[in-house]
Design a protein around this motif. Structure first.
Motif, PDB file in Angstrom:
ATOM      1  N   UNK A 184      46.613  54.642  36.506  1.00 46.47           N
ATOM      2  CA  UNK A 184      47.725  55.365  35.886  1.00 46.47           C
ATOM      3  C   UNK A 184      47.929  56.770  36.442  1.00 46.47           C
ATOM      4  N   UNK A 185      46.969  57.291  37.192  1.00 47.54           N
ATOM      5  CA  UNK A 185      47.076  58.691  37.622  1.00 47.54           C
ATOM      6  C   UNK A 185      48.360  58.952  38.417  1.00 47.54           C
ATOM      7  N   UNK A 186      48.672  58.131  39.447  1.00 46.24           N
ATOM      8  CA  UNK A 186      49.929  58.405  40.174  1.00 46.24           C
ATOM      9  C   UNK A 186      51.163  58.182  39.314  1.00 46.24           C
ATOM     10  N   UNK A 187      51.118  57.153  38.463  1.00 47.05           N
ATOM     11  CA  UNK A 187      52.244  56.860  37.566  1.00 47.05           C
ATOM     12  C   UNK A 187      52.575  58.053  36.687  1.00 47.05           C
ATOM     13  N   UNK A 188      51.541  58.672  36.150  1.00 46.69           N
ATOM     14  CA  UNK A 188      51.775  59.787  35.222  1.00 46.69           C
ATOM     15  C   UNK A 188      52.351  61.009  35.918  1.00 46.69           C
ATOM     16  N   UNK A 189      51.934  61.184  37.167  1.00 43.53           N
ATOM     17  CA  UNK A 189      52.522  62.301  37.917  1.00 43.53           C
ATOM     18  C   UNK A 189      54.019  62.056  38.128  1.00 43.53           C
ATOM     19  N   UNK A 190      54.369  60.801  38.436  1.00 38.98           N
ATOM     20  CA  UNK A 190      55.800  60.449  38.604  1.00 38.98           C
ATOM     21  C   UNK A 190      56.593  60.646  37.314  1.00 38.98           C
ATOM     22  N   UNK A 191      55.957  60.361  36.191  1.00 38.97           N
ATOM     23  CA  UNK A 191      56.649  60.444  34.900  1.00 38.97           C
ATOM     24  C   UNK A 191      56.738  61.881  34.361  1.00 38.97           C
ATOM     25  N   UNK A 192      56.368  62.828  35.198  1.00 42.26           N
ATOM     26  CA  UNK A 192      56.471  64.245  34.829  1.00 42.26           C
ATOM     27  C   UNK A 192      55.621  64.662  33.630  1.00 42.26           C
ATOM     28  N   UNK A 193      54.409  64.072  33.563  1.00 42.26           N
ATOM     29  CA  UNK A 193      53.467  64.545  32.549  1.00 42.26           C
ATOM     30  C   UNK A 193      52.982  65.954  32.871  1.00 42.26           C
ATOM     31  N   UNK A 194      53.012  66.289  34.160  1.00 44.85           N
ATOM     32  CA  UNK A 194      52.509  67.616  34.534  1.00 44.85           C
ATOM     33  C   UNK A 194      53.531  68.701  34.217  1.00 44.85           C
ATOM     34  N   UNK A 195      53.018  69.875  33.999  1.00 43.36           N
ATOM     35  CA  UNK A 195      53.871  71.003  33.583  1.00 43.36           C
ATOM     36  C   UNK A 195      53.492  72.207  34.434  1.00 43.36           C
TER      37      UNK A 195
END
Lengths: 260, 260
Positions: A249-260
């Motif tokens: 899930x790590x790359x998926x979450x980066x794509x989904x803009x979980x990062x701020x």
């Protein structure tokens, strides 16, 4: 405590059913042939305690007896407390092996998350000790652990040679049949507990709830899970890890803009 | 309970610090803008309770208050008990989101295994509910949750749109600094607790032990872990899974003759 010279493996035994449980007695009989055994277990049943630790009250530990070279300590805490206290206070050297069980009742599939038996094995692994949790699919106090002991003997023998890779522990569940057909390496099945609370009224008229419910296997078609093998009459050996990260899930979450 | 027609998301909130914790209050303020909030939390602190459930005693649940459209229930049990009781008894429909916290103190790296905050989030995921656990790296009762609330708001907003893939929940840890630099997707760092028990004597002359100790990061060189980002001033978002199987080990174990 004095350090003893000893080349036999030191085996720490614990459980979550408490020092009087039948499964513990059977396990110790098996383990004595492999090394020096010390039991550090809860003074009473701590079922469903998962990986809980006692932080609000202090712990007491008492040497109950020493019989046939086996010391038995009881601790006023959870299975994980027992492991921590054993390693840090009670034992004179680091154990070569930790064995938890034999639990009265299943800890397969997602039940490992609730299990104090598995919690103790996980705590062993967190301390870089090869660790195993054993459970028999029979909740009764008078369950027959003869076949479970035979399976435990086999698994312990392999682990003592293999040591287990770091960061891993074993969750071993054993079906309640005679004979047990064998033991199979398996993955944890997806499952769920269908919860039902019993609702009652106490003598003061207040409602209260007892937790109950039953397990449902969500992968009834799969042929590589612990549930599959248990249903076929085999013990299921699941290698479990300490790292809970879902790496996929790590790359998926980066794509989904979980990062701020 | 009557089923209400409602298109706003239903958000179940819990924690392990109990209904009076400051972190809970801050979290609810954030969540009210996203949906209907119901709080079901322990009546007192249940820190270190991991994924424990109460099996030996019944549970009581009481509606403490309803203020600004938010119902607050207190439960005489663990965080996981709260989630089970909420889903099965107290709520009139399945929650669309479960949020646990904001915990007073860290639950990064291996501390997630001991955490009741994380336990509640895991229980949400076991019930197929998108679930998040939030923790602030400040143990004090008077900790300032302003920056943590800002991070929580961001993460909740993304999860409400994304729903999170099945079998996954988020363990979010937030550094105690102002400003928090941002939020990063991370993996769980390898670490260990270096345990120290404080040994004392009670008034009756019996020795007792208090659990204490400190955490050590075992991957100080890694630049993709929760510990790394927290030390750099970023919140760390770790996607966690319910499946504990170490899949890499399955073929290895067959080779090592674990099967019987």
């Amino acid at each position: 405590m004095k350090k003893e010279n000893n080349s036999r493996p030191l085996i720490l035994v614990t459980n979550d059913d408490g020092i009087k449980a039948g499964g513990l007695e059977f396990l110790v009989k098996v383990l004595k042939q492999f090394g020096d055994v010390v039991i550090v277990a809860p003074n009473e049943s701590y079922s469903g305690m998962s990986h809980a630790i006692t932080v609000k009250t202090p712990l007491y530990a008492k040497l109950v007896k020493e019989k046939g070279g086996v010391k038995l300590y009881k601790v006023t805490g959870t299975p994980v407390d027992c492991v921590k206290l054993a390693i840090n206070v009670l034992l004179d050297r680091k154990p070569d092996l930790l064995v938890s069980g034999i639990n009265h009742g299943t800890n397969s599939s997602i039940s490992l998350h609730y299990s104090g038996t598995v919690g103790a094995a996980r705590e062993g692994a967190l301390n870089q000790i090869p660790s195993i949790g054993f459970s028999l699919l029979n909740y009764r106090h008078d369950a027959d652990f003869t076949e479970a002991s035979r399976i435990a003997e086999h698994v312990v023998k392999v682990v003592i040679n293999d040591k287990l890779p770091s960061g891993t522990f074993l969750n071993v569940n054993i079906p309640d049949c005679d004979p047990v057909k064998g033991a199979r390496v398996a993955r944890q099945s997806k499952g769920k507990w269908v919860e039902e609370f019993v609702e009652r009224e106490d003598p003061r008229g207040r409602k209260y709830y007892w937790l109950t419910g039953h397990f449902e296997n969500m992968e009834t078609e799969a042929k590589d899970t612990d549930e599959y093998y248990l249903n076929k009459g085999y013990a299921a050996i699941v290698p479990c890890q300490l790292d809970a990260t879902n790496f996929n899930l790590l790359p998926y979450m980066k794509e989904q803009n979980y990062e701020l």
